[in-house]
Write a protein that holds these residues in place. Structure first.
Motif, PDB file in Angstrom:
ATOM      1  N   PRO A  24       0.841   5.518  11.715  1.00  0.00           N
ATOM      2  CA  PRO A  24      -0.512   4.981  11.743  1.00  0.00           C
ATOM      3  C   PRO A  24      -0.640   3.834  12.740  1.00  0.00           C
ATOM      4  O   PRO A  24       0.289   3.076  12.964  1.00  0.00           O
ATOM      5  CB  PRO A  24      -0.718   4.494  10.299  1.00  0.00           C
ATOM      6  CG  PRO A  24       0.653   4.266   9.775  1.00  0.00           C
ATOM      7  CD  PRO A  24       1.526   5.288  10.440  1.00  0.00           C
ATOM      8  N   PRO A  26      -3.048   0.478  13.762  1.00  0.00           N
ATOM      9  CA  PRO A  26      -4.111  -0.412  13.268  1.00  0.00           C
ATOM     10  C   PRO A  26      -5.160  -0.704  14.332  1.00  0.00           C
ATOM     11  O   PRO A  26      -4.837  -1.123  15.441  1.00  0.00           O
ATOM     12  CB  PRO A  26      -3.346  -1.682  12.890  1.00  0.00           C
ATOM     13  CG  PRO A  26      -2.147  -1.685  13.794  1.00  0.00           C
ATOM     14  CD  PRO A  26      -1.799  -0.244  14.042  1.00  0.00           C
ATOM     15  N   ASN A 112       7.033  -6.863   4.274  1.00  0.00           N
ATOM     16  CA  ASN A 112       5.953  -6.288   3.471  1.00  0.00           C
ATOM     17  C   ASN A 112       4.714  -7.179   3.461  1.00  0.00           C
ATOM     18  O   ASN A 112       3.583  -6.695   3.463  1.00  0.00           O
ATOM     19  CB  ASN A 112       6.432  -6.048   2.041  1.00  0.00           C
ATOM     20  CG  ASN A 112       7.476  -4.941   1.952  1.00  0.00           C
ATOM     21  OD1 ASN A 112       7.455  -4.011   2.764  1.00  0.00           O
ATOM     22  ND2 ASN A 112       8.386  -5.048   1.002  1.00  0.00           N
ATOM     23  N   GLN A 141      -0.110  -9.877  -2.253  1.00  0.00           N
ATOM     24  CA  GLN A 141      -0.823  -9.114  -3.272  1.00  0.00           C
ATOM     25  C   GLN A 141      -1.555 -10.069  -4.209  1.00  0.00           C
ATOM     26  O   GLN A 141      -0.960 -11.006  -4.752  1.00  0.00           O
ATOM     27  CB  GLN A 141       0.170  -8.265  -4.069  1.00  0.00           C
ATOM     28  CG  GLN A 141      -0.451  -7.143  -4.852  1.00  0.00           C
ATOM     29  CD  GLN A 141      -0.731  -5.911  -4.000  1.00  0.00           C
ATOM     30  OE1 GLN A 141       0.046  -5.565  -3.131  1.00  0.00           O
ATOM     31  NE2 GLN A 141      -1.839  -5.245  -4.282  1.00  0.00           N
ATOM     32  N   GLU A 175      -7.803  -7.035   1.654  1.00  0.00           N
ATOM     33  CA  GLU A 175      -7.423  -5.646   1.912  1.00  0.00           C
ATOM     34  C   GLU A 175      -7.598  -4.847   0.633  1.00  0.00           C
ATOM     35  O   GLU A 175      -7.063  -5.205  -0.419  1.00  0.00           O
ATOM     36  CB  GLU A 175      -5.971  -5.550   2.379  1.00  0.00           C
ATOM     37  CG  GLU A 175      -5.514  -4.103   2.565  1.00  0.00           C
ATOM     38  CD  GLU A 175      -4.094  -3.998   3.096  1.00  0.00           C
ATOM     39  OE1 GLU A 175      -3.781  -4.671   4.082  1.00  0.00           O
ATOM     40  OE2 GLU A 175      -3.302  -3.228   2.508  1.00  0.00           O
ATOM     41  N   LYS A 177      -7.618  -0.642  -0.525  1.00  0.00           N
ATOM     42  CA  LYS A 177      -7.409   0.758  -0.172  1.00  0.00           C
ATOM     43  C   LYS A 177      -7.052   0.922   1.309  1.00  0.00           C
ATOM     44  O   LYS A 177      -7.512   1.845   1.985  1.00  0.00           O
ATOM     45  CB  LYS A 177      -8.650   1.595  -0.519  1.00  0.00           C
ATOM     46  CG  LYS A 177      -8.972   1.621  -2.012  1.00  0.00           C
ATOM     47  CD  LYS A 177     -10.170   2.503  -2.318  1.00  0.00           C
ATOM     48  CE  LYS A 177     -10.450   2.554  -3.814  1.00  0.00           C
ATOM     49  NZ  LYS A 177     -11.617   3.401  -4.138  1.00  0.00           N
ATOM     50  N   GLY A 178      -6.266  -0.006   1.834  1.00  0.00           N
ATOM     51  CA  GLY A 178      -5.801   0.094   3.207  1.00  0.00           C
ATOM     52  C   GLY A 178      -6.788  -0.375   4.259  1.00  0.00           C
ATOM     53  O   GLY A 178      -6.502  -0.298   5.455  1.00  0.00           O
ATOM     54  N   ILE A 179      -7.955  -0.870   3.828  1.00  0.00           N
ATOM     55  CA  ILE A 179      -8.958  -1.392   4.755  1.00  0.00           C
ATOM     56  C   ILE A 179      -9.026  -2.903   4.630  1.00  0.00           C
ATOM     57  O   ILE A 179      -9.126  -3.439   3.515  1.00  0.00           O
ATOM     58  CB  ILE A 179     -10.348  -0.778   4.482  1.00  0.00           C
ATOM     59  CG1 ILE A 179     -10.303   0.741   4.649  1.00  0.00           C
ATOM     60  CG2 ILE A 179     -11.395  -1.373   5.414  1.00  0.00           C
ATOM     61  CD1 ILE A 179     -11.606   1.444   4.281  1.00  0.00           C
ATOM     62  N   GLN A 180      -8.948  -3.588   5.759  1.00  0.00           N
ATOM     63  CA  GLN A 180      -9.028  -5.047   5.771  1.00  0.00           C
ATOM     64  C   GLN A 180     -10.382  -5.467   6.349  1.00  0.00           C
ATOM     65  O   GLN A 180     -10.850  -4.886   7.333  1.00  0.00           O
ATOM     66  CB  GLN A 180      -7.891  -5.628   6.617  1.00  0.00           C
ATOM     67  CG  GLN A 180      -6.518  -5.361   6.022  1.00  0.00           C
ATOM     68  CD  GLN A 180      -5.533  -4.740   6.983  1.00  0.00           C
ATOM     69  OE1 GLN A 180      -5.789  -4.657   8.178  1.00  0.00           O
ATOM     70  NE2 GLN A 180      -4.414  -4.275   6.463  1.00  0.00           N
ATOM     71  N   LYS A 206      -8.549  -1.081  10.148  1.00  0.00           N
ATOM     72  CA  LYS A 206      -8.110   0.118   9.445  1.00  0.00           C
ATOM     73  C   LYS A 206      -6.987   0.784  10.220  1.00  0.00           C
ATOM     74  O   LYS A 206      -7.017   0.853  11.462  1.00  0.00           O
ATOM     75  CB  LYS A 206      -9.294   1.095   9.289  1.00  0.00           C
ATOM     76  CG  LYS A 206      -8.962   2.479   8.772  1.00  0.00           C
ATOM     77  CD  LYS A 206      -8.472   2.476   7.348  1.00  0.00           C
ATOM     78  CE  LYS A 206      -8.247   3.909   6.844  1.00  0.00           C
ATOM     79  NZ  LYS A 206      -7.582   3.935   5.519  1.00  0.00           N
ATOM     80  N   GLU A 207      -5.977   1.289   9.530  1.00  0.00           N
ATOM     81  CA  GLU A 207      -4.924   2.066  10.175  1.00  0.00           C
ATOM     82  C   GLU A 207      -5.381   3.512  10.290  1.00  0.00           C
ATOM     83  O   GLU A 207      -5.800   4.130   9.315  1.00  0.00           O
ATOM     84  CB  GLU A 207      -3.627   1.987   9.387  1.00  0.00           C
ATOM     85  CG  GLU A 207      -2.979   0.619   9.447  1.00  0.00           C
ATOM     86  CD  GLU A 207      -1.596   0.598   8.836  1.00  0.00           C
ATOM     87  OE1 GLU A 207      -1.265   1.549   8.090  1.00  0.00           O
ATOM     88  OE2 GLU A 207      -0.834  -0.356   9.091  1.00  0.00           O
TER      89      GLU A 207
END
Length: 209
Positions: A24, A26, A112, A141, A175, A177-180, A206-207
């Motif tokens: 992926p 970004p 991470n 997180q 962030e 669901k993978g969207i920042q 987004k990736e």
């Protein structure tokens, strides 16, 4: 020299295309009060555990009112990891100023939560220009579904006459669901005796493949 540069561009774009199919990429869109930007920056090894890799940066800036202020920079570098996280890099950079070969070093840490890049380089030309780029990104997180997203990207570009362009890009958001997405602030300085120009707005990142 131009033929050599074009051969390098072709080879690097082929490599970039093969990496993009496997991993992926970004992409960030920022819309500010004065201009917008599209920014794509990544560093990937050619295959797992390989010391060889590829660094790509593509930034497009578009002004809402004055087209002559539009700009872009495309940077494609192959790197060799000489020591853990420490890269020797070389390739090409393309902008409104033209196409140049370039070389530099990079320190990259990718965890991470934390990503850090420090990448000084020099354009190989009769009147060399130099830049120092730094990226610091932290996304801890907050709960099972949400992460805090913070990112700082800094650039200092100069030659023997002094500053050409410097910027500080700040991002603060979330962030999910993978969207920042969130708030963005860009601060730019142009020329040897610059004043700070601000551009405040929103970003989404987004990736994609």
């Amino acid at each position: 020299m131009k033929q050599v540069n074009m051969l390098l561009v072709t080879a690097l774009l082929i490599i970039c295309g093969s990496i993009a199919k496997a991993q992926p990429i970004p992409v960030e869109l920022m819309m500010g009060d004065k201009y917008g930007t599209v920014n794509l920056t990544f560093s990937k090894s050619l295959k797992p555990n390989s010391k060889l890799g590829f660094f790509h940066m593509n930034t497009v800036q578009f002004d809402y009112d004055e087209a002559y202020k539009n700009s872009f920079i495309l940077q494609d570098l192959l790197y060799y990891e000489a020591v853990k996280n420490f890269h020797l890099a070389g390739g090409v950079v393309y902008s409104k100023a033209g196409l140049n070969t370039t070389a530099g070093v990079q320190y990259v840490y990718a965890g991470n939560k934390l990503f850090f890049l420090f990448a000084p380089r020099v354009n190989i030309e009769s009147n060399p220009s130099y830049d120092f780029m730094t990226i610091l990104q932290y996304k801890p997180q907050l709960n099972d579904r949400v992460k805090l997203f913070t990112r700082v990207q800094l650039l200092n570009l100069f030659d023997d006459s002094g500053n050409i362009k410097s910027y500080q890009w700040l991002r603060l958001g979330l962030e999910m669901k993978g969207i920042q997405f969130g708030l963005a602030a860009d601060f730019d300085e142009y020329g040897p005796h610059p004043s700070v120009e601000s551009n405040i707005g929103l970003f989404i990142r987004k990736e994609i493949f």
